[in-house]
Scaffold this active site. Structure first.
Site, short mmCIF file in Angstrom:
data_model
loop_
_atom_site.label_atom_id
_atom_site.label_comp_id
_atom_site.label_asym_id
_atom_site.label_seq_id
_atom_site.Cartn_x
_atom_site.Cartn_y
_atom_site.Cartn_z
N ASP A 132 -0.14 -7.53 1.82
CA ASP A 132 0.37 -6.15 1.81
C ASP A 132 1.90 -6.14 1.81
O ASP A 132 2.54 -5.80 2.81
CB ASP A 132 -0.19 -5.38 3.01
CG ASP A 132 0.04 -3.89 2.89
OD1 ASP A 132 0.45 -3.43 1.80
OD2 ASP A 132 -0.19 -3.18 3.89
N HIS A 146 0.81 -1.22 0.00
CA HIS A 146 0.00 0.00 0.00
C HIS A 146 0.84 1.27 0.00
O HIS A 146 0.33 2.37 -0.21
CB HIS A 146 -0.99 0.00 1.18
CG HIS A 146 -0.39 0.38 2.50
ND1 HIS A 146 0.02 -0.55 3.43
CD2 HIS A 146 -0.13 1.59 3.05
CE1 HIS A 146 0.49 0.07 4.50
NE2 HIS A 146 0.41 1.37 4.28
N SER A 167 4.47 2.54 8.12
CA SER A 167 4.05 1.51 7.18
C SER A 167 5.22 1.01 6.35
O SER A 167 6.10 1.78 5.95
CB SER A 167 2.99 2.06 6.23
OG SER A 167 1.75 2.10 6.84
#
Length: 244
Positions: A108, A64, A198
């Protein structure tokens, strides 16, 4: 980084706030010497997401984090405790995201090949991949330059925090069916990854066990941080390295 930190709408429906920056909550500043596998994925020269060094010319991050597949806008900084100076900065050559992430929050993970090889040293080192999923209750650490509180600015200095692996059933009770086999959850009171972390590494026993993926706010007492499960995704990583 652009973390897909999320807000819980129902037990199975989540809205992603992928544009929010994020960072380590409840941890402390740490030298890159302690986490030499940590990398900063940068977009237009600014920190966007975390990443983990896999080899001299490949880093691993979250799928992402790659909104735009134009490699010219990305670079990777390694070997520095800060996102804006020091260490080595290398341009990106190729990006490969997991095919399964396009229509779900699962899988992910992404691989990035660099244009030139990193100079490996005490500040720049690859981290081995976990062979098996961590057991519930296992200690782990997560690092990055994300926010120290939900909805706050990013940290320019590298930070790290200790968390514990959570039982999968307990994680399912928090998030519902959005949690799949390729995810693991980790938490500790007042401690968590956050926006801007992230794609960064979750490490246990010297091995990469997770990639920061999503969560509800940051250090929320009812919702742990969610990570891509490296052991479950290892076959994809190994096969993808060959075609990257």
């Amino acid at each position: 980084m652009f973390v897909q930190w999320v807000f819980l709408i129902s037990s199975v429906t989540l809205i992603s706030s992928k544009g929010l920056p994020e960072r380590i909550v409840g941890g402390e500043e740490v030298s890159i010497l302690s986490v030499p596998w940590q990398a900063s994925l940068q977009k237009f020269g600014y920190h966007s997401c975390g990443a983990a060094i896999y080899s001299e010319d490949i880093v691993i991050t979250a799928a992402h984090c790659i909104k735009n597949t134009d490699v010219d806008i990305y670079s990777v900084r390694v070997g520095s405790s800060y996102t804006f100076f020091g260490g080595q900065v290398v341009r990106v050559s190729r990006i490969l995201t997991h095919e399964g992430h396009a229509k779900s929050m699962s899988y992910d993970i992404a691989l990035i090949r660099l244009q030139s090889k990193l100079t490996m040293n005490s500040r720049v080192s690859a981290i081995p991949l976990a062979d098996s999923s961590p057991e519930s209750g296992s200690p782990a650490t997560v690092s990055g330059w994300g926010a120290v509180e939900f909805n706050k600015e990013l940290s320019f200095a590298l930070r790290e925090v200790d968390v514990d692996i959570m039982d999968q059933k307990q994680c399912l009770r928090s998030y519902g069916r959005v949690i799949t086999q390729d995810m693991i959850c980790a938490a500790a009171p007042g401690k968590d990854a956050c926006s801007g972390d992230s794609g960064g590494p979750l490490v246990s026993d010297g091995k990469l066990i997770g990639i920061v993926s999503f969560g509800t706010e940051c250090a929320h007492p009812k919702y742990p941080g969610v990570y891509a499960n490296v052991a479950e995704l290892k076959p994809w990583i190994l096969s993808s390295v060959e075609r990257l």
